[in-house]
Design a protein around this motif. Sequence first.
Motif, mmCIF file in Angstrom:
data_model
loop_
_atom_site.group_PDB
_atom_site.id
_atom_site.type_symbol
_atom_site.label_atom_id
_atom_site.label_comp_id
_atom_site.label_asym_id
_atom_site.label_seq_id
_atom_site.Cartn_x
_atom_site.Cartn_y
_atom_site.Cartn_z
ATOM 1 N N THR A 74 6.158 71.245 46.414
ATOM 2 C CA THR A 74 7.120 70.165 46.185
ATOM 3 C C THR A 74 7.012 69.649 44.755
ATOM 4 O O THR A 74 8.025 69.455 44.064
ATOM 5 N N ARG A 75 5.780 69.420 44.293
ATOM 6 C CA ARG A 75 5.581 68.930 42.927
ATOM 7 C C ARG A 75 6.041 69.962 41.899
ATOM 8 O O ARG A 75 6.641 69.612 40.889
ATOM 9 N N LEU A 76 5.759 71.214 42.173
ATOM 10 C CA LEU A 76 6.184 72.269 41.257
ATOM 11 C C LEU A 76 7.701 72.353 41.175
ATOM 12 O O LEU A 76 8.269 72.494 40.084
ATOM 13 N N GLU A 77 8.362 72.241 42.299
ATOM 14 C CA GLU A 77 9.833 72.266 42.295
ATOM 15 C C GLU A 77 10.387 71.077 41.523
ATOM 16 O O GLU A 77 11.354 71.212 40.762
ATOM 17 N N ALA A 78 9.772 69.890 41.698
ATOM 18 C CA ALA A 78 10.226 68.707 40.964
ATOM 19 C C ALA A 78 10.021 68.898 39.462
ATOM 20 O O ALA A 78 10.899 68.557 38.657
ATOM 21 N N ALA A 79 8.872 69.457 39.074
ATOM 22 C CA ALA A 79 8.603 69.695 37.651
ATOM 23 C C ALA A 79 9.582 70.714 37.079
ATOM 24 O O ALA A 79 10.077 70.542 35.958
ATOM 25 N N ASN A 80 9.879 71.749 37.827
ATOM 26 C CA ASN A 80 10.853 72.741 37.372
ATOM 27 C C ASN A 80 12.234 72.116 37.195
ATOM 28 O O ASN A 80 12.939 72.399 36.226
ATOM 29 N N HIS A 81 12.614 71.259 38.136
ATOM 30 C CA HIS A 81 13.909 70.591 38.046
ATOM 31 C C HIS A 81 13.971 69.718 36.790
ATOM 32 O O HIS A 81 14.980 69.726 36.062
ATOM 33 N N MET A 82 12.885 68.967 36.548
ATOM 34 C CA MET A 82 12.858 68.107 35.355
ATOM 35 C C MET A 82 12.926 68.949 34.082
ATOM 36 O O MET A 82 13.646 68.595 33.132
ATOM 37 N N ALA A 83 12.206 70.058 34.044
ATOM 38 C CA ALA A 83 12.216 70.923 32.860
ATOM 39 C C ALA A 83 13.616 71.499 32.633
ATOM 40 O O ALA A 83 14.087 71.575 31.491
ATOM 41 N N GLN A 84 14.297 71.878 33.700
ATOM 42 C CA GLN A 84 15.658 72.392 33.571
ATOM 43 C C GLN A 84 16.606 71.322 33.035
ATOM 44 O O GLN A 84 17.463 71.612 32.190
ATOM 45 N N ARG A 85 16.432 70.090 33.517
ATOM 46 C CA ARG A 85 17.279 68.994 33.015
ATOM 47 C C ARG A 85 17.040 68.762 31.532
ATOM 48 O O ARG A 85 17.985 68.559 30.760
ATOM 49 N N ILE A 86 15.776 68.782 31.119
ATOM 50 C CA ILE A 86 15.454 68.579 29.700
ATOM 51 C C ILE A 86 16.053 69.707 28.857
ATOM 52 O O ILE A 86 16.655 69.445 27.804
ATOM 53 N N GLN A 87 15.921 70.933 29.311
ATOM 54 C CA GLN A 87 16.495 72.061 28.578
ATOM 55 C C GLN A 87 18.016 71.943 28.489
ATOM 56 O O GLN A 87 18.611 72.227 27.447
ATOM 57 N N GLN A 88 18.631 71.502 29.571
ATOM 58 C CA GLN A 88 20.085 71.337 29.571
ATOM 59 C C GLN A 88 20.502 70.267 28.561
ATOM 60 O O GLN A 88 21.460 70.456 27.803
ATOM 61 N N GLU A 90 18.838 69.316 25.889
ATOM 62 C CA GLU A 90 18.633 69.839 24.532
ATOM 63 C C GLU A 90 19.757 70.782 24.143
ATOM 64 O O GLU A 90 20.246 70.743 23.009
ATOM 65 N N LEU A 91 20.180 71.605 25.064
ATOM 66 C CA LEU A 91 21.269 72.523 24.786
ATOM 67 C C LEU A 91 22.553 71.753 24.501
ATOM 68 O O LEU A 91 23.284 72.076 23.550
ATOM 69 N N GLU A 92 22.827 70.731 25.296
ATOM 70 C CA GLU A 92 24.024 69.918 25.064
ATOM 71 C C GLU A 92 23.948 69.214 23.718
ATOM 72 O O GLU A 92 24.957 69.119 23.006
ATOM 73 N N ALA A 93 22.757 68.734 23.356
ATOM 74 C CA ALA A 93 22.604 68.045 22.075
ATOM 75 C C ALA A 93 22.842 68.999 20.912
ATOM 76 O O ALA A 93 23.451 68.627 19.901
ATOM 77 N N GLU A 94 22.369 70.209 21.035
ATOM 78 C CA GLU A 94 22.578 71.193 19.968
ATOM 79 C C GLU A 94 24.054 71.553 19.843
ATOM 80 O O GLU A 94 24.546 71.810 18.744
ATOM 81 N N GLN A 95 24.738 71.572 20.970
ATOM 82 C CA GLN A 95 26.144 71.956 20.950
ATOM 83 C C GLN A 95 27.048 70.804 20.515
ATOM 84 O O GLN A 95 28.202 71.009 20.153
ATOM 85 N N ASN A 96 26.524 69.638 20.536
ATOM 86 C CA ASN A 96 27.334 68.482 20.176
ATOM 87 C C ASN A 96 27.490 68.448 18.655
ATOM 88 O O ASN A 96 26.570 68.153 17.914
ATOM 89 N N THR A 97 28.694 68.717 18.171
ATOM 90 C CA THR A 97 28.942 68.797 16.729
ATOM 91 C C THR A 97 28.830 67.435 16.058
ATOM 92 O O THR A 97 28.428 67.351 14.894
ATOM 93 N N HIS A 98 29.166 66.394 16.784
ATOM 94 C CA HIS A 98 29.078 65.056 16.198
ATOM 95 C C HIS A 98 27.636 64.757 15.803
ATOM 96 O O HIS A 98 27.381 64.239 14.711
ATOM 97 N N LEU A 99 26.720 65.085 16.666
ATOM 98 C CA LEU A 99 25.314 64.847 16.343
ATOM 99 C C LEU A 99 24.858 65.724 15.184
ATOM 100 O O LEU A 99 24.076 65.286 14.340
ATOM 101 N N GLN A 100 25.373 66.938 15.128
ATOM 102 C CA GLN A 100 24.995 67.821 14.033
ATOM 103 C C GLN A 100 25.508 67.281 12.696
ATOM 104 O O GLN A 100 24.796 67.292 11.697
#
Length: 152
Positions: A74-88, A90-100
Amino acid sequence: MVALIVLLLVCSLTRDILTTTRFTLELFVFLQEKRAFRECRLLENLNKMTSDTNEYDLPRCTESMHEKLSDALTRLEAANHMAQRIQQRELEAEQNTHLQVSAERRKQDWEEFLKEQSRLKEEVDEEHAKAVGRLSAQYNDMKKDLAKYSSF
């Protein structure tokens, strides 16, 4: 007669040897039976310990292991979910041209600020060098004046 005495002695010795041998064999058999009984008791105790372990300890340990593994999963699944959210994110931030664009503008502003600071430092260093030169000249003049008055 001597032969009879020798024969009696031989028979007596033979009987003593047989008795001693029979006693030794009986003692050996008794000790072997005692040893076998001890080994049998030991094996029975080991068998009882194994049965108790299989009946009581093994199910408890298995249940505890499943609980701990479920919790860890259960803890591992929660950690994986959190890591996926963080990666998502970061990806959105990189793609955001306004921030760039904003980040690029801040980078240029920072470079300009550093250039301005460098220019101001050079001006201050130059003013400092001139002030040191003026003070040196003033102190040299004062030394000359002092030398004139000290000759009197």
